[in-house]
Design a protein around this motif. Structure first.
Motif, short mmCIF file in Angstrom:
data_model
loop_
_atom_site.label_atom_id
_atom_site.label_comp_id
_atom_site.label_asym_id
_atom_site.label_seq_id
_atom_site.Cartn_x
_atom_site.Cartn_y
_atom_site.Cartn_z
N ALA A 145 0.84 -1.20 0.00
CA ALA A 145 0.00 0.00 0.00
C ALA A 145 0.88 1.25 0.00
O ALA A 145 2.02 1.22 0.47
CB ALA A 145 -0.93 0.01 1.22
N ARG A 146 0.31 2.32 -0.52
CA ARG A 146 1.00 3.61 -0.50
C ARG A 146 -0.06 4.71 -0.40
O ARG A 146 -1.03 4.73 -1.17
CB ARG A 146 1.85 3.79 -1.75
N GLY A 147 0.11 5.61 0.53
CA GLY A 147 -0.81 6.73 0.68
C GLY A 147 -0.72 7.67 -0.51
O GLY A 147 0.33 7.79 -1.17
N ALA A 148 -1.82 8.36 -0.78
CA ALA A 148 -1.88 9.24 -1.96
C ALA A 148 -0.88 10.37 -1.87
O ALA A 148 -0.44 10.90 -2.90
CB ALA A 148 -3.30 9.79 -2.11
N ASP A 149 -0.47 10.77 -0.65
CA ASP A 149 0.46 11.87 -0.49
C ASP A 149 1.85 11.39 -0.06
O ASP A 149 2.64 12.17 0.48
CB ASP A 149 -0.09 12.87 0.54
N ASP A 150 2.15 10.14 -0.31
CA ASP A 150 3.47 9.59 0.05
C ASP A 150 4.46 9.89 -1.07
O ASP A 150 4.29 9.46 -2.21
CB ASP A 150 3.35 8.08 0.26
N TRP A 151 5.55 10.60 -0.72
CA TRP A 151 6.54 10.98 -1.72
C TRP A 151 7.29 9.79 -2.31
O TRP A 151 7.94 9.91 -3.35
CB TRP A 151 7.55 11.96 -1.12
N VAL A 152 7.18 8.60 -1.71
CA VAL A 152 7.87 7.43 -2.24
C VAL A 152 7.39 7.12 -3.67
O VAL A 152 8.13 6.52 -4.46
CB VAL A 152 7.70 6.21 -1.32
N ALA A 173 -5.97 -0.28 -0.06
CA ALA A 173 -6.13 1.16 0.07
C ALA A 173 -5.43 1.69 1.32
O ALA A 173 -5.48 1.07 2.38
CB ALA A 173 -7.62 1.51 0.12
N ALA A 174 -4.77 2.85 1.16
CA ALA A 174 -4.11 3.50 2.29
C ALA A 174 -4.60 4.92 2.49
O ALA A 174 -4.05 5.65 3.32
CB ALA A 174 -2.59 3.47 2.09
N GLY A 175 -5.60 5.34 1.73
CA GLY A 175 -6.16 6.67 1.92
C GLY A 175 -5.26 7.77 1.39
O GLY A 175 -4.39 7.55 0.55
N ASP A 176 -5.46 8.98 1.93
CA ASP A 176 -4.78 10.18 1.42
C ASP A 176 -3.53 10.53 2.19
O ASP A 176 -2.94 11.59 1.98
CB ASP A 176 -5.74 11.38 1.47
N GLY A 177 -3.09 9.67 3.10
CA GLY A 177 -1.99 10.00 3.99
C GLY A 177 -0.64 10.08 3.31
O GLY A 177 -0.45 9.66 2.17
N GLY A 178 0.31 10.63 4.06
CA GLY A 178 1.68 10.73 3.60
C GLY A 178 2.54 9.60 4.12
O GLY A 178 2.05 8.59 4.64
N HIS A 179 3.85 9.79 4.01
CA HIS A 179 4.79 8.71 4.29
C HIS A 179 4.76 8.25 5.76
O HIS A 179 5.08 7.10 6.05
CB HIS A 179 6.20 9.16 3.92
N SER A 180 4.39 9.13 6.66
CA SER A 180 4.42 8.79 8.08
C SER A 180 3.04 8.54 8.66
O SER A 180 2.87 8.51 9.89
CB SER A 180 5.10 9.92 8.87
N ASP A 181 2.02 8.33 7.81
CA ASP A 181 0.64 8.31 8.28
C ASP A 181 -0.03 6.94 8.27
O ASP A 181 -1.24 6.85 8.53
CB ASP A 181 -0.21 9.27 7.43
#
Length: 338
Positions: free
Chosen positions: A265-272, A304-312
């Motif tokens: 999973a990867r959040g929508a705002d994850d810079w990865v 799904a991981a939602g809209d979170g970022g790398h630390s969320d």
């Protein structure tokens, strides 16, 4: 790579743009490596060591020795706090003192250097579902609080979902020296190779404590996914979740050589998402970790991981935390997909 949190890539790009710009970002990555190779050894050498006692000598870990283990490690953390305070490091002293509190359940503790700790949430001896959290870069005793908060949030979610008599436990495993955010180690597998045997030993001990019928899920974040990738072939676990992964060092889930279900999973705002998923040999070592675990070619179960970022990923109330709890509990048909 859970560090890097202060570093931001440009905004989201289309697939074609990512392909054409991948080479440029890889050159940037190499430039960071060269800089880190010069700067990091100098700054690290200038930082004085923090004194701490050697780890406590413990009996082999079993359900019967858990309380003795917890007590011995709390006592060791208390002594480490006193030594850090005498050394003038109030921040480390406070971190160690918190770990020495009577309510803390420490399977391991080592206050030397960056420090290591393994903490249990819940009744491990009677757990039939265990989640093990594997952190990424820049996680040490000095930053342990943020890692612990994620484990506590997951435990609270599991308990709320299963009731007061929950037979679940969460283990926060800071069992290796994580790479620094800006260092050569963060884009190479060396620290993961060192960590893999330690993770295998932990899983073996957990099965010894909980019995052969227990089910274990590994929840691996950022550089921690590289650790899990290295350890996977010899791990007796049921699920491996890759969160915000820069790659695992293999081309596909099959390449992990595990019987476990592999999730990603990867959040929508994850810079990865903007990191080039490449791998190359450079100066006798491998740089980069290859295929994106979210890509169809990798073959993971993408959720799904939602809209979170790398630390969320472990934020209370988040889509990702809800799905991780379902994975831990074996409720695989209820996991929502991206």
């Amino acid at each position: 790579m859970a560090g890097f949190d202060g570093f931001r890539f440009p905004g989201r790009q289309s697939g074609d743009e990512k392909t054409t710009r991948g080479g440029r970002w890889f050159r940037v990555l190499l430039a960071v490596l060269v800089t880190a190779a010069v700067v990091v050894p100098l700054t690290a050498a200038a930082r004085p060591g923090i004194p701490a006692p050697a780890p406590a000598r413990l009996a082999p870990l079993t359900a019967a020795t858990l309380d003795e283990t917890y007590a011995a490690n709390r006592a060791n953390a208390a002594e480490a706090s006193r030594m850090a305070a005498a050394h003038g490091d109030d921040h480390r002293a406070a971190a160690d003192r918190a770990l020495a509190a009577p309510s803390r359940k420490l399977l391991t503790f080592d206050g030397r250097g960056d420090g290591r700790a393994t903490e249990v949430f819940g009744d491990l001896a009677h757990a039939d579902r265990v989640a093990v959290l594997i952190p990424g870069s820049d996680t040490s005793l000095d930053t342990y609080g943020r890692f612990r908060a994620g484990a506590a949030a997951l435990h609270e979610r599991l308990t709320r979902r299963t009731g007061a008599n929950s037979r679940t436990a969460v283990v926060a495993w800071l069992g290796y020296t994580t790479p620094g955010t800006v260092s050569t180690t963060v884009v190479t597998p060396g620290r993961a190779d060192e960590a893999a045997p330690e993770l295998r030993e932990l899983i073996h001990e957990l099965h010894t404590v909980t019995g052969s019928g227990s089910r274990i899920a590994l929840l691996c974040h950022s550089y921690g996914t590289v650790v899990c990738g290295r350890a996977a072939p010899r791990l007796d676990v049921d699920d491996i979740a890759l969160l915000g992964s820069p790659g695992t060092g293999v081309d596909s889930a099959a390449g992990l050589h595990t019987r476990a279900r592999v999730w990603a999973a990867r959040g929508a705002d994850d810079w990865v998402a903007d990191v080039p998923h490449v791998s190359a040999d450079l100066f006798g070592t491998t740089v980069g970790f290859g295929t994106d675990p979210l890509s169809p070619s990798f073959g993971a179960r993408v959720f799904a991981a939602g809209d979170g970022g790398h630390s969320d990923y472990f934020s209370p109330g988040s889509v990702s935390l809800a799905n991780l709890a379902r994975i831990v509990l074996g409720e695989t048909t209820e996991v929502t997909h991206a």
